[in-house]
Design a protein around this motif. Structure first.
Motif, PDB file in Angstrom:
ATOM      1  N   HIS A  72       6.942   1.263   3.466  1.00 20.37           N
ATOM      2  CA  HIS A  72       8.264   1.126   4.111  1.00 20.37           C
ATOM      3  C   HIS A  72       8.144   1.071   5.641  1.00 20.37           C
ATOM      4  O   HIS A  72       7.112   0.698   6.156  1.00 20.37           O
ATOM      5  CB  HIS A  72       9.201   2.234   3.631  1.00 20.37           C
ATOM      6  CG  HIS A  72       9.165   2.376   2.127  1.00 20.37           C
ATOM      7  ND1 HIS A  72       9.880   1.582   1.271  1.00 20.37           N
ATOM      8  CD2 HIS A  72       8.431   3.214   1.324  1.00 20.37           C
ATOM      9  CE1 HIS A  72       9.610   1.922   0.017  1.00 20.37           C
ATOM     10  NE2 HIS A  72       8.724   2.909   0.016  1.00 20.37           N
ATOM     11  N   GLU A  87      11.206   8.640   3.602  1.00 19.76           N
ATOM     12  CA  GLU A  87       9.837   8.359   3.159  1.00 19.76           C
ATOM     13  C   GLU A  87       9.008   7.632   4.226  1.00 19.76           C
ATOM     14  O   GLU A  87       7.820   7.896   4.377  1.00 19.76           O
ATOM     15  CB  GLU A  87       9.910   7.514   1.872  1.00 19.76           C
ATOM     16  CG  GLU A  87       8.554   7.206   1.253  1.00 19.76           C
ATOM     17  CD  GLU A  87       8.659   6.218   0.092  1.00 19.76           C
ATOM     18  OE1 GLU A  87       9.787   5.891  -0.338  1.00 19.76           O
ATOM     19  OE2 GLU A  87       7.609   5.769  -0.380  1.00 19.76           O
ATOM     20  N   HIS A 141       2.720   6.218  -0.463  1.00 17.38           N
ATOM     21  CA  HIS A 141       4.161   6.413  -0.688  1.00 17.38           C
ATOM     22  C   HIS A 141       4.499   7.851  -1.078  1.00 17.38           C
ATOM     23  O   HIS A 141       3.614   8.633  -1.449  1.00 17.38           O
ATOM     24  CB  HIS A 141       4.644   5.478  -1.806  1.00 17.38           C
ATOM     25  CG  HIS A 141       4.667   4.041  -1.419  1.00 17.38           C
ATOM     26  ND1 HIS A 141       5.820   3.360  -1.113  1.00 17.38           N
ATOM     27  CD2 HIS A 141       3.638   3.148  -1.252  1.00 17.38           C
ATOM     28  CE1 HIS A 141       5.524   2.111  -0.779  1.00 17.38           C
ATOM     29  NE2 HIS A 141       4.201   1.955  -0.856  1.00 17.38           N
ATOM     30  N   GLY A 142       5.812   8.124  -1.011  1.00 17.90           N
ATOM     31  CA  GLY A 142       6.360   9.358  -1.569  1.00 17.90           C
ATOM     32  C   GLY A 142       7.387   8.915  -2.606  1.00 17.90           C
ATOM     33  O   GLY A 142       8.116   7.944  -2.376  1.00 17.90           O
TER      34      GLY A 142
HETATM   35 ZN    ZN Z   1       7.828   4.039  -1.430  1.00 17.94          ZN
END
Ligand code: ZN
Length: 241
Positions: A72, A87, A141-142
């Motif tokens: 992101h 995130e 990522h989270g």
């Molecule tokens: Zn993500």
């Protein structure tokens, strides 16, 4: 006397000839022994070489090109965590830590798809890795879910060639996060589908889960997680090179 000495001369000549033939035989057989054993030795590296080519392993002074992708960023905030944090900030913070640690090892050349809170399209992330001829691509990522009780670590791969890499990093990651093991899974995320090198996507934990998020936002947890990702990368490349 003349006849006798001629016979002796013939006998000596015959003895010499036989000895010579035996000597040539002995030398020839020992030379061929050396030849065949050196052939065996020469064949060993050449049986390893094709595997190295498959994994696109650099030779000589070249280094493994690792692309780190902080998920992101910019206009795309990613998941909104339980506390309201996004995130995109978590992924950038963790990815920077991974980059700093991995750069300390001369065997790796580290590239990041973004180093600030900027918008980078998924296509551009893939393009960067493919144009570099990366040896590995790691997207960080989270996770997020409507049910705040769901927690744990997941590692995604898409191509069969990426599975071993995913599995290795996941093992290290689990130990470091201390989160629930949600497994190594096949996932059709664009960045890991279209990158030519082995490519994996890490969902470190669930930002929508209170306990996972609290840990993930702490500097200490990020340091341990970053070290685990680096250990997983190193361990994988030691195994295949
Ligand atoms: Zn993500």
């Amino acid at each position: 006397m003349k006849r006798l000495s001629r016979t002796r001369a013939n006998r000596s000549y015959m003895l010499f000839l036989i000895s010579f033939i035996i000597l040539v035989g002995v030398i020839w057989s020992s030379v061929s022994l050396v030849d065949s054993s050196s052939e065996v030795n020469q064949q060993l590296p050449s049986t390893i070489a094709p595997n190295k080519d498959v994994n696109n392993i650099p030779t000589g002074t070249e280094r493994f090109k690792i692309v780190l992708d902080a998920g992101h960023g910019g206009h795309d905030p990613g998941a909104e965590g339980a506390s309201g944090n996004y995130e995109r900030d978590y992924t950038l913070s963790l990815t920077k830590k991974v980059s700093e640690l991995l750069q300390q090892d001369d065997r790796f050349e580290v590239h990041m798809t973004r180093t600030e809170d900027t918008s980078v399209s998924l296509g551009d992330r893939v393009k960067m890795a493919n144009e570099l001829g990366s040896n590995a691509f790691i997207s960080i990522h989270g996770n997020t879910f409507t049910d705040a009780n769901v927690s744990g670590t997941e590692t995604y791969y898409y191509t069969d060639e990426s599975f071993a890499f995913a599995d290795e990093v996941h093992k290290h990651l689990l130990e470091a996060t201390g989160f629930k093991d949600r497994g190594v899974r096949k996932g059709d995320w664009k960045v890991i589908m279209e990158t030519n090198s082995p490519a994996i996507l890490l969902e470190i934990g669930y930002l929508t889960n209170n306990s996972n998020e609290t840990a993930m936002l702490s500097d200490e947890h990020q340091n341990v997680t970053a070290q685990a990702i680096v250990d997983g990368i190193k361990s994988h490349f030691i195994q295949i090179s």
